[in-house]
Design a protein around this motif. Sequence first.
Motif, PDB file in Angstrom:
ATOM      1  N   GLN A  34      46.639  40.001  31.844  1.00  0.00           N
ATOM      2  CA  GLN A  34      47.665  40.807  32.508  1.00  0.00           C
ATOM      3  C   GLN A  34      48.161  40.114  33.773  1.00  0.00           C
ATOM      4  N   ARG A  35      47.243  39.529  34.520  1.00  0.00           N
ATOM      5  CA  ARG A  35      47.652  38.805  35.731  1.00  0.00           C
ATOM      6  C   ARG A  35      48.554  37.621  35.377  1.00  0.00           C
ATOM      7  N   GLU A  36      48.249  36.926  34.294  1.00  0.00           N
ATOM      8  CA  GLU A  36      49.075  35.788  33.868  1.00  0.00           C
ATOM      9  C   GLU A  36      50.459  36.235  33.419  1.00  0.00           C
ATOM     10  N   LEU A  37      50.519  37.367  32.742  1.00  0.00           N
ATOM     11  CA  LEU A  37      51.793  37.864  32.217  1.00  0.00           C
ATOM     12  C   LEU A  37      52.645  38.521  33.292  1.00  0.00           C
ATOM     13  N   GLY A  38      52.032  38.900  34.392  1.00  0.00           N
ATOM     14  CA  GLY A  38      52.787  39.537  35.467  1.00  0.00           C
ATOM     15  C   GLY A  38      53.460  40.809  34.992  1.00  0.00           C
ATOM     16  N   THR A  39      54.753  40.924  35.289  1.00  0.00           N
ATOM     17  CA  THR A  39      55.494  42.129  34.904  1.00  0.00           C
ATOM     18  C   THR A  39      56.210  41.982  33.563  1.00  0.00           C
ATOM     19  N   ALA A  40      56.013  40.840  32.903  1.00  0.00           N
ATOM     20  CA  ALA A  40      56.713  40.591  31.642  1.00  0.00           C
ATOM     21  C   ALA A  40      56.220  41.484  30.513  1.00  0.00           C
ATOM     22  N   ILE A  41      54.911  41.699  30.444  1.00  0.00           N
ATOM     23  CA  ILE A  41      54.305  42.463  29.351  1.00  0.00           C
ATOM     24  C   ILE A  41      53.150  43.272  29.921  1.00  0.00           C
ATOM     25  N   ARG A  42      53.083  44.525  29.551  1.00  0.00           N
ATOM     26  CA  ARG A  42      51.968  45.390  29.945  1.00  0.00           C
ATOM     27  C   ARG A  42      50.866  45.257  28.896  1.00  0.00           C
ATOM     28  N   VAL A  43      49.649  44.967  29.313  1.00  0.00           N
ATOM     29  CA  VAL A  43      48.510  44.817  28.401  1.00  0.00           C
ATOM     30  C   VAL A  43      47.705  46.116  28.420  1.00  0.00           C
ATOM     31  N   LEU A  44      47.553  46.722  27.248  1.00  0.00           N
ATOM     32  CA  LEU A  44      46.783  47.959  27.124  1.00  0.00           C
ATOM     33  C   LEU A  44      45.728  47.801  26.039  1.00  0.00           C
ATOM     34  N   SER A  45      44.496  48.132  26.375  1.00  0.00           N
ATOM     35  CA  SER A  45      43.452  48.127  25.346  1.00  0.00           C
ATOM     36  C   SER A  45      43.346  49.533  24.775  1.00  0.00           C
ATOM     37  N   VAL A  46      43.205  49.596  23.466  1.00  0.00           N
ATOM     38  CA  VAL A  46      43.092  50.874  22.761  1.00  0.00           C
ATOM     39  C   VAL A  46      41.811  50.814  21.944  1.00  0.00           C
ATOM     40  N   ASP A  47      40.846  51.594  22.354  1.00  0.00           N
ATOM     41  CA  ASP A  47      39.531  51.606  21.729  1.00  0.00           C
ATOM     42  C   ASP A  47      39.533  52.570  20.540  1.00  0.00           C
ATOM     43  N   GLU A  48      39.014  52.103  19.418  1.00  0.00           N
ATOM     44  CA  GLU A  48      38.957  52.912  18.202  1.00  0.00           C
ATOM     45  C   GLU A  48      38.123  54.181  18.398  1.00  0.00           C
ATOM     46  N   VAL A  49      37.124  54.122  19.267  1.00  0.00           N
ATOM     47  CA  VAL A  49      36.283  55.296  19.528  1.00  0.00           C
ATOM     48  C   VAL A  49      37.068  56.359  20.293  1.00  0.00           C
ATOM     49  N   SER A  50      37.766  55.939  21.337  1.00  0.00           N
ATOM     50  CA  SER A  50      38.496  56.877  22.186  1.00  0.00           C
ATOM     51  C   SER A  50      39.814  57.337  21.578  1.00  0.00           C
ATOM     52  N   HIS A  51      40.468  56.458  20.827  1.00  0.00           N
ATOM     53  CA  HIS A  51      41.805  56.753  20.295  1.00  0.00           C
ATOM     54  C   HIS A  51      41.915  56.363  18.820  1.00  0.00           C
ATOM     55  N   PRO A  52      41.101  56.971  17.955  1.00  0.00           N
ATOM     56  CA  PRO A  52      41.108  56.565  16.543  1.00  0.00           C
ATOM     57  C   PRO A  52      42.450  56.787  15.853  1.00  0.00           C
ATOM     58  N   VAL A  53      43.169  57.814  16.225  1.00  0.00           N
ATOM     59  CA  VAL A  53      44.454  58.099  15.586  1.00  0.00           C
ATOM     60  C   VAL A  53      45.464  56.998  15.899  1.00  0.00           C
ATOM     61  N   VAL A  54      45.442  56.522  17.135  1.00  0.00           N
ATOM     62  CA  VAL A  54      46.358  55.449  17.527  1.00  0.00           C
ATOM     63  C   VAL A  54      46.033  54.183  16.743  1.00  0.00           C
ATOM     64  N   VAL A  55      44.760  53.830  16.677  1.00  0.00           N
ATOM     65  CA  VAL A  55      44.371  52.625  15.945  1.00  0.00           C
ATOM     66  C   VAL A  55      44.752  52.767  14.468  1.00  0.00           C
ATOM     67  N   ARG A  56      44.484  53.921  13.870  1.00  0.00           N
ATOM     68  CA  ARG A  56      44.847  54.141  12.459  1.00  0.00           C
ATOM     69  C   ARG A  56      46.352  54.079  12.246  1.00  0.00           C
ATOM     70  N   SER A  57      47.123  54.531  13.228  1.00  0.00           N
ATOM     71  CA  SER A  57      48.576  54.544  13.069  1.00  0.00           C
ATOM     72  C   SER A  57      49.147  53.134  12.912  1.00  0.00           C
ATOM     73  N   PHE A  58      48.412  52.136  13.387  1.00  0.00           N
ATOM     74  CA  PHE A  58      48.854  50.751  13.238  1.00  0.00           C
ATOM     75  C   PHE A  58      48.320  50.110  11.965  1.00  0.00           C
ATOM     76  N   ASP A  59      47.575  50.876  11.177  1.00  0.00           N
ATOM     77  CA  ASP A  59      47.048  50.403   9.901  1.00  0.00           C
ATOM     78  C   ASP A  59      46.345  49.054  10.066  1.00  0.00           C
ATOM     79  N   ALA A  60      45.579  48.960  11.140  1.00  0.00           N
ATOM     80  CA  ALA A  60      44.852  47.717  11.442  1.00  0.00           C
ATOM     81  C   ALA A  60      43.511  47.740  10.716  1.00  0.00           C
ATOM     82  N   HIS A  61      43.354  46.849   9.763  1.00  0.00           N
ATOM     83  CA  HIS A  61      42.124  46.808   8.972  1.00  0.00           C
ATOM     84  C   HIS A  61      41.070  45.899   9.586  1.00  0.00           C
ATOM     85  N   ASP A  62      41.503  44.856  10.259  1.00  0.00           N
ATOM     86  CA  ASP A  62      40.578  43.909  10.886  1.00  0.00           C
ATOM     87  C   ASP A  62      40.692  44.035  12.401  1.00  0.00           C
TER      88      ASP A  62
END
Length: 103
Positions: A34-62
């Motif tokens: 995030q520090r390297e990207l500055g204001t160009a891109i916001r980096v957000l971590s989405v944990d499968e435990v805390s936000h399973p619906v969000v992770v599933r919505s991206f159909d991420a298998h790996d």
Amino acid sequence: MLPADAPVLLVLLPSGGTAPQVRAATLAALAALQRELGTAIRVLSVDEVSHPVVVRSFDAHDLPCFVLMRQGTELLRQCGLPEGEGIVPLLLSKLGTVGVTVE
């Protein structure tokens, strides 16, 4: 502060099986990115435990994987963590915008 409409790099993290020190190192690496990207891109971590619906919505298998989004449009998706020497140029190249601020 990042603009509200900044592109977002969602880093989808797996549930369980990760040692606390590995998780801490991953989060520290994402903070450094995030520090390297500055204001160009916001980096957000989405944990499968805390936000399973969000992770599933991206159909991420790996997990982990990351998805670069801008205003609801997926610009890039890759398996693994966003790391390595070439990741910042790769992410910025997908934006295709002029005047992006990188710190």
